[in-house]
Structure formats: structure tokens, C-alpha cells
Write a protein that holds these residues in place. Structure first.
Motif, PDB file in Angstrom:
ATOM      1  N   GLN A   1     -20.087   8.414  38.284  1.00  6.43           N
ATOM      2  CA  GLN A   1     -18.604   9.803  37.667  1.00  6.43           C
ATOM      3  C   GLN A   1     -17.511   8.265  38.799  1.00  6.43           C
ATOM      4  OE1 GLN A   1     -17.761  11.307  35.081  1.00  6.43           O
ATOM      5  NE2 GLN A   1     -14.999  11.602  35.949  1.00  6.43           N
ATOM      6  N   SER A   2     -17.744   8.341  39.602  1.00  9.51           N
ATOM      7  CA  SER A   2     -16.754   7.463  40.060  1.00  9.51           C
ATOM      8  C   SER A   2     -16.945   5.940  40.046  1.00  9.51           C
ATOM      9  CB  SER A   2     -17.385   7.431  41.904  1.00  9.51           C
ATOM     10  OG  SER A   2     -16.984   8.078  42.547  1.00  9.51           O
TER      11      SER A   2
ATOM     12  N   LEU B   1     -15.012   9.137  27.094  1.00 10.82           N
ATOM     13  CA  LEU B   1     -14.590   8.421  28.338  1.00 10.82           C
ATOM     14  C   LEU B   1     -15.900   7.258  28.939  1.00 10.82           C
ATOM     15  CD1 LEU B   1     -12.673   6.492  30.255  1.00 10.82           C
ATOM     16  CD2 LEU B   1     -13.300   8.315  31.240  1.00 10.82           C
ATOM     17  N   ASP B   2     -17.177   8.324  28.890  1.00 10.74           N
ATOM     18  CA  ASP B   2     -18.392   7.894  28.682  1.00 10.74           C
ATOM     19  C   ASP B   2     -18.988   6.598  28.082  1.00 10.74           C
ATOM     20  OD1 ASP B   2     -20.343   8.635  31.216  1.00 10.74           O
ATOM     21  OD2 ASP B   2     -21.858   8.395  28.771  1.00 10.74           O
ATOM     22  N   HIS B   3     -18.754   7.019  26.568  1.00 11.94           N
ATOM     23  CA  HIS B   3     -19.198   5.955  25.261  1.00 11.94           C
ATOM     24  C   HIS B   3     -18.670   4.681  25.501  1.00 11.94           C
ATOM     25  CE1 HIS B   3     -20.527   4.918  21.627  1.00 11.94           C
ATOM     26  NE2 HIS B   3     -19.296   4.616  21.432  1.00 11.94           N
ATOM     27  N   ARG B   4     -17.318   5.136  25.801  1.00 14.44           N
ATOM     28  CA  ARG B   4     -15.988   3.375  26.103  1.00 14.44           C
ATOM     29  C   ARG B   4     -16.736   3.051  27.188  1.00 14.44           C
ATOM     30  NH1 ARG B   4     -10.593   6.317  25.317  1.00 14.44           N
ATOM     31  NH2 ARG B   4     -11.626   7.608  26.783  1.00 14.44           N
TER      32      ARG B   4
ATOM     33  N   TRP C   1      -9.256  -3.865  27.347  1.00 14.02           N
ATOM     34  CA  TRP C   1     -10.365  -4.288  26.475  1.00 14.02           C
ATOM     35  C   TRP C   1     -10.462  -2.780  25.388  1.00 14.02           C
ATOM     36  CZ3 TRP C   1     -13.583   0.195  25.365  1.00 14.02           C
ATOM     37  CH2 TRP C   1     -14.001  -0.257  24.386  1.00 14.02           C
ATOM     38  N   GLN C   2      -9.274  -1.780  25.877  1.00 17.33           N
ATOM     39  CA  GLN C   2      -9.918  -0.186  24.968  1.00 17.33           C
ATOM     40  C   GLN C   2      -8.295  -0.903  24.022  1.00 17.33           C
ATOM     41  OE1 GLN C   2     -10.193   3.343  26.544  1.00 17.33           O
ATOM     42  NE2 GLN C   2      -8.403   3.152  27.860  1.00 17.33           N
TER      43      GLN C   2
END
Length: 67
Positions: A20-21, A50-53, A35-36
Motif C-alpha cells: 500500500q505504501s 489503482l492496484d492494477h494501474r 504514464w497515466q
């Protein structure tokens, strides 16, 4: 320098607090933000977490560095 084998070293995903950090730190970095923006058209779906990205960003960055 320490020598770790892949089978004995824990992954960052095994410790939710560490992941998470790291995820928050990566997501706030200028590289991830850039990148996003470049991948907005690729990721039209709003349900991508967010995890997937972050995982995709890390994978693509490492593939680029390895090339």
C-alpha cells in the motif's frame, strides 16, 4: 551486497502495508502521472483499480528497461 533467491525472499505483495505504501508513492510520482496521461485512451474503463494501474506501470517500465 546481499544475494536473495526468488524462492526465499518475500514479495512486496505479501505484506499489504508495504505494498500500500509503495503503491501510493508510485502513484504520486511524476513518472506514473505522465504514464497515466499517455494511457488514458487505452484505459477507457473507469473500473480499473489503482492496484492494477500501478502493476501495469511497473511491468511496462521494467520491460522497457530490460529492452
Amino acid at each position: 551486497m546481499a544475494n536473495f533467491s526468488a524462492s526465499t525472499s518475500p514479495t512486496i505483495y505479501q505484506d499489504p502495508q508495504i505494498w500500500q505504501s509503495l503503491k501510493v508513492a508510485i502513484a504520486s510520482s511524476s513518472g506514473f502521472q505522465r504514464w497515466q496521461l499517455e494511457h488514458v485512451l487505452d484505459e477507457q474503463r473507469q473500473d480499473i483499480t489503482l492496484d492494477h494501474r500501478v502493476r501495469r506501470y511497473l511491468r511496462e517500465t521494467l520491460e522497457t528497461l530490460a529492452y
